[in-house]
Scaffold this motif. Sequence first.
Motif, PDB file in Angstrom:
ATOM      1  N   PRO A 195       6.846   0.802  -6.934  1.00 41.40           N
ATOM      2  CA  PRO A 195       5.734   1.757  -6.796  1.00 41.40           C
ATOM      3  C   PRO A 195       4.678   1.519  -7.855  1.00 41.40           C
ATOM      4  N   PHE A 196       3.459   1.822  -7.508  1.00 41.02           N
ATOM      5  CA  PHE A 196       2.328   1.678  -8.416  1.00 41.02           C
ATOM      6  C   PHE A 196       2.550   2.585  -9.622  1.00 41.02           C
ATOM      7  N   ALA A 197       2.374   2.020 -10.809  1.00 40.48           N
ATOM      8  CA  ALA A 197       2.676   2.789 -12.004  1.00 40.48           C
ATOM      9  C   ALA A 197       1.431   3.045 -12.824  1.00 40.48           C
ATOM     10  N   LEU A 246       0.838  -1.208   0.000  1.00 38.85           N
ATOM     11  CA  LEU A 246       0.000   0.000   0.000  1.00 38.85           C
ATOM     12  C   LEU A 246       0.869   1.253   0.000  1.00 38.85           C
ATOM     13  N   GLU A 247       1.952   1.189   0.752  1.00 35.52           N
ATOM     14  CA  GLU A 247       2.849   2.352   0.827  1.00 35.52           C
ATOM     15  C   GLU A 247       3.491   2.651  -0.520  1.00 35.52           C
ATOM     16  N   LEU A 248       3.563   1.625  -1.352  1.00 37.23           N
ATOM     17  CA  LEU A 248       4.111   1.837  -2.694  1.00 37.23           C
ATOM     18  C   LEU A 248       3.071   2.467  -3.621  1.00 37.23           C
ATOM     19  N   GLY A 249       1.898   2.716  -3.075  1.00 37.18           N
ATOM     20  CA  GLY A 249       0.893   3.423  -3.851  1.00 37.18           C
ATOM     21  C   GLY A 249      -0.154   2.565  -4.542  1.00 37.18           C
ATOM     22  N   HIS A 250      -0.085   1.255  -4.321  1.00 35.20           N
ATOM     23  CA  HIS A 250      -1.079   0.413  -4.989  1.00 35.20           C
ATOM     24  C   HIS A 250      -2.456   0.655  -4.378  1.00 35.20           C
ATOM     25  N   PRO A 251      -3.474   0.732  -5.249  1.00 34.64           N
ATOM     26  CA  PRO A 251      -4.826   1.042  -4.762  1.00 34.64           C
ATOM     27  C   PRO A 251      -5.327  -0.043  -3.801  1.00 34.64           C
ATOM     28  N   THR A 252      -5.037  -1.268  -4.118  1.00 36.35           N
ATOM     29  CA  THR A 252      -5.382  -2.330  -3.177  1.00 36.35           C
ATOM     30  C   THR A 252      -4.417  -3.475  -3.387  1.00 36.35           C
ATOM     31  N   VAL A 253      -4.564  -4.520  -2.562  1.00 37.23           N
ATOM     32  CA  VAL A 253      -3.635  -5.661  -2.616  1.00 37.23           C
ATOM     33  C   VAL A 253      -4.437  -6.945  -2.671  1.00 37.23           C
ATOM     34  N   TRP A 254      -4.075  -7.796  -3.608  1.00 40.97           N
ATOM     35  CA  TRP A 254      -4.720  -9.105  -3.707  1.00 40.97           C
ATOM     36  C   TRP A 254      -3.962 -10.113  -2.854  1.00 40.97           C
ATOM     37  N   LEU A 292      -5.844  -3.616   4.848  1.00 44.65           N
ATOM     38  CA  LEU A 292      -6.681  -2.974   3.826  1.00 44.65           C
ATOM     39  C   LEU A 292      -7.774  -2.141   4.492  1.00 44.65           C
ATOM     40  N   ASP A 293      -8.381  -2.706   5.526  1.00 40.96           N
ATOM     41  CA  ASP A 293      -9.439  -1.989   6.239  1.00 40.96           C
ATOM     42  C   ASP A 293      -8.913  -0.685   6.832  1.00 40.96           C
ATOM     43  N   GLU A 294      -7.774  -0.792   7.506  1.00 42.73           N
ATOM     44  CA  GLU A 294      -7.171   0.389   8.127  1.00 42.73           C
ATOM     45  C   GLU A 294      -6.969   1.503   7.100  1.00 42.73           C
ATOM     46  N   ALA A 295      -6.584   1.088   5.891  1.00 40.48           N
ATOM     47  CA  ALA A 295      -6.313   2.076   4.853  1.00 40.48           C
ATOM     48  C   ALA A 295      -7.585   2.449   4.089  1.00 40.48           C
ATOM     49  N   GLY A 296      -8.672   1.841   4.492  1.00 42.43           N
ATOM     50  CA  GLY A 296      -9.936   2.130   3.836  1.00 42.43           C
ATOM     51  C   GLY A 296     -10.007   1.650   2.396  1.00 42.43           C
ATOM     52  N   ARG A 297      -9.280   0.555   2.110  1.00 39.71           N
ATOM     53  CA  ARG A 297      -9.288   0.053   0.734  1.00 39.71           C
ATOM     54  C   ARG A 297     -10.270  -1.098   0.555  1.00 39.71           C
ATOM     55  N   GLU A 298     -10.642  -1.245  -0.643  1.00 35.58           N
ATOM     56  CA  GLU A 298     -11.506  -2.358  -1.040  1.00 35.58           C
ATOM     57  C   GLU A 298     -10.770  -3.683  -0.782  1.00 35.58           C
ATOM     58  N   VAL A 299     -11.476  -4.693  -0.300  1.00 36.24           N
ATOM     59  CA  VAL A 299     -10.861  -6.010  -0.089  1.00 36.24           C
ATOM     60  C   VAL A 299     -11.243  -6.915  -1.260  1.00 36.24           C
ATOM     61  N   PRO A 300     -10.260  -7.209  -2.128  1.00 36.44           N
ATOM     62  CA  PRO A 300     -10.578  -8.021  -3.308  1.00 36.44           C
ATOM     63  C   PRO A 300     -10.855  -9.468  -2.898  1.00 36.44           C
ATOM     64  N   PRO A 301     -11.460 -10.231  -3.806  1.00 40.62           N
ATOM     65  CA  PRO A 301     -11.722 -11.634  -3.485  1.00 40.62           C
ATOM     66  C   PRO A 301     -10.424 -12.396  -3.213  1.00 40.62           C
ATOM     67  N   LEU A 302     -10.526 -13.355  -2.325  1.00 37.65           N
ATOM     68  CA  LEU A 302      -9.363 -14.122  -1.870  1.00 37.65           C
ATOM     69  C   LEU A 302      -9.112 -15.312  -2.799  1.00 37.65           C
ATOM     70  N   LEU A 303      -7.850 -15.572  -3.090  1.00 39.09           N
ATOM     71  CA  LEU A 303      -7.484 -16.767  -3.858  1.00 39.09           C
ATOM     72  C   LEU A 303      -6.845 -17.764  -2.912  1.00 39.09           C
ATOM     73  N   ALA A 316      -5.307  -5.795 -11.085  1.00 43.13           N
ATOM     74  CA  ALA A 316      -4.510  -6.408 -10.012  1.00 43.13           C
ATOM     75  C   ALA A 316      -3.060  -5.992 -10.186  1.00 43.13           C
ATOM     76  N   SER A 317      -2.610  -5.063  -9.357  1.00 39.55           N
ATOM     77  CA  SER A 317      -1.245  -4.539  -9.511  1.00 39.55           C
ATOM     78  C   SER A 317      -0.337  -4.963  -8.366  1.00 39.55           C
ATOM     79  N   ALA A 318      -0.915  -5.558  -7.320  1.00 42.92           N
ATOM     80  CA  ALA A 318      -0.103  -5.949  -6.167  1.00 42.92           C
ATOM     81  C   ALA A 318      -0.669  -7.220  -5.551  1.00 42.92           C
ATOM     82  N   VAL A 319       0.201  -8.201  -5.329  1.00 44.21           N
ATOM     83  CA  VAL A 319      -0.230  -9.472  -4.748  1.00 44.21           C
ATOM     84  C   VAL A 319       0.626  -9.832  -3.561  1.00 44.21           C
ATOM     85  N   PHE A 320      -0.044 -10.228  -2.513  1.00 42.71           N
ATOM     86  CA  PHE A 320       0.648 -10.770  -1.354  1.00 42.71           C
ATOM     87  C   PHE A 320       0.391 -12.273  -1.380  1.00 42.71           C
ATOM     88  N   VAL A 321       1.459 -13.052  -1.544  1.00 37.90           N
ATOM     89  CA  VAL A 321       1.330 -14.505  -1.645  1.00 37.90           C
ATOM     90  C   VAL A 321       1.794 -15.130  -0.336  1.00 37.90           C
TER      91      VAL A 321
END
Lengths: 345, 345
Positions: free
Chosen positions: A342-344, A186-194, A216-227, A249-254
């Motif tokens: 960073p989010f581009a 999120l700090e890198l500017g991505h709107p949300t994280v999958w 995501l909640d703390e940052a007030g971001r949308e929570v995408p569906p979980l894989l 989908a620009s950012a993924v936490f695996v």
Amino acid sequence: MTNTRRLDASGRTRSPSMADVAHHAGVSAQTVSRVLSGHPNVQPATRDRVLRSVDELGYRMNSAARALSSGRTRTIGVVVLPTVDYSGAAVTHGVESAARRAGYAVNVSTASSLDPAAIAAAMTRLDEQSVEGIVLVVPVPTGTDAVEAIARRIPTVTIDGSRTVSSEVVAIDQFEVGRLATRHLLELGHPTVWHIAGPDEWLDSTGRAAGWRAALDEAGREVPPLLHGDWSPESGYQAGLLLGRIPEASAVFVASDEMAFGAIRALHELGRRVPEDVSVVGVDDIALAAYCSPALTTVAQPFGVIAALAVEHLLRRIDDPSSPPASTDVDASLVIRASTAPFAG
Amino acid sequence: MTNTRRLDASGRTRSPSMADVAHHAGVSAQTVSRVLSGHPNVQPATRDRVLRSVDELGYRMNSAARALSSGRTRTIGVVVLPTVDYSGAAVTHGVESAARRAGYAVNVSTASSLDPAAIAAAMTRLDEQSVEGIVLVVPVPTGTDAVEAIARRIPTVTIDGSRTVSSEVVAIDQFEVGRLATRHLLELGHPTVWHIAGPDEWLDSTGRAAGWRAALDEAGREVPPLLHGDWSPESGYQAGLLLGRIPEASAVFVASDEMAFGAIRALHELGRRVPEDVSVVGVDDIALAAYCSPALTTVAQPFGVIAALAVEHLLRRIDDPSSPPASTDVDASLVIRASTAPFAG
DNA sequence: CCACATGTTGTTACCGATAACAAGCCCGAG
DNA sequence: CTCGGGCTTGTTATCGGTAACAACATGTGG
């Protein structure tokens, strides 16, 4: 050291016993026992004589006899899963070395699956070996009677376990792991994280997912569906094939590095560049993480520390069974490499 | 199953013994022993009664007592190195499961280094646990007295060991591994093949290098200078940084997948494409090999088979100590993926 | 009908260490 | 000088099973 052998009644060779050493040194077996267990009240001269005899006869103690008479086996058991994964191997090694330093031997027992019955079976095998404590390197579902019954009798420490069973828990705070990784993205500017999670049976898995959601909640971001994956690279690959088709989908936490490798592979195949198009964060910091292309940003888990702590807890419970079960959390740390950018846009 | 506990003299709980079961079932302890060790000559009715008592009392056998009186511990030991590598973990798991199927427990002992003294120390710890056999998952240098002394007394099987020590050896034919990989690259038209080897202490390592050299000789090709790594990805990376600067190096056989990952990474950084500019073959077929970019061509080693064979040899030696030490070779197989391509040069 | 093999169960000794207790010694305090 | 206490060592019982042998019942061939 000469390897003197005795002949027993049937004429087979037999290793020397404590009585043999005692006779050779001209003392009683009890004195030999005292010398070898480091009892303080032994004359230095006697001690030397005994030690010399031990050496000359090539005596090694029979641990079965010691266990039987003292009621202590000085052995701990480890339950692992049959998967060949980095974290399991790392923890097993850590437990072995911590146990060895404390003078304990280690018995391993593989649980054929995550099924509580299989775990209980593995624990029973250790129980039959009279281990004094058990380290479970498996996720333990709550309220499984068979497991709890053994854990009540034998001090048990769980690595990744529910806090409600009667065993102790030593764990990395997986909630924090999830939050750390997600915040970084999120700090890198991505709107949300999958998120590509591990199996639900694992608390590691649900903990990381919860941390991800919280960040995501703390940052007030949308929570995408979980894989979901199953920790295998293949499952990460399959999830990646899905994610790669989702343009936003620009950012993924695996949830693990191995799955991250699979996901990155899938993204490449779909023509999405990492980190230019998609940033990826893994968990574990396996040896290969730094040599992935691009080098994988990941949350390092101090497995050695965990293992040492688990053994420490276990030994405390063994020495003082009345001490209450306690739990310890250990912090993980983010290792930033090249798979996040960073989010581009 | 009720967990009935007895009180001993000092008032502490104690698990039921065979005598308790015998009393409960109205038979002698010997009969209980016979039932539990599967002795054939027991009346079915008696057997049932005993088994019911075992169940009701929650009896579990004390293996220390059994070991002491029978002289058999039904335990085997495994000596491993403190590195968290794929092959070691895979073999350990394989040994555990094969041993379990045969009714043996497994004790692990980590050798702090490859130093013969460290290996002997690890073996001595197992000896003190009275293991009936030892599997060495470490390379054993020839003629190390301390190791041999134990191996002469306790049946020992080495995985990756010299054939001259008194232990048995179960191994993949590493010469063949080297030849397989090298031939594959030559068949793709590469003028010659470079090699990043593992440490010289490992027979795995020297065997693969010998096979590589032989394949080149057979084809009448020049043998390029040898590069060395220590199995770590980092050492593969370092070797890759060298190789990548050598324009005519178009094909590399790397002695392990982990080092291959490092080497590929280095080649990428130097702007050399895999497989277009350089073809790379690894060894092991680790789980991540298929998810590397490009997917890694590698020589798969059947670790499970190796482990099962090692245990099989061990059990034979345990059952019949007079049977002569034997050795078995197992074949590896080439897995062709995307990191190798025809010579384009 | 007896001698002997076979099946079933019990009795006793023992595996190799340690715990608990006892005995002899030397010392200082009373 | 004697008594109590600590140090050092030995003696005995015991841990919980199994091996070896004994005892008894049952069946079987001559």
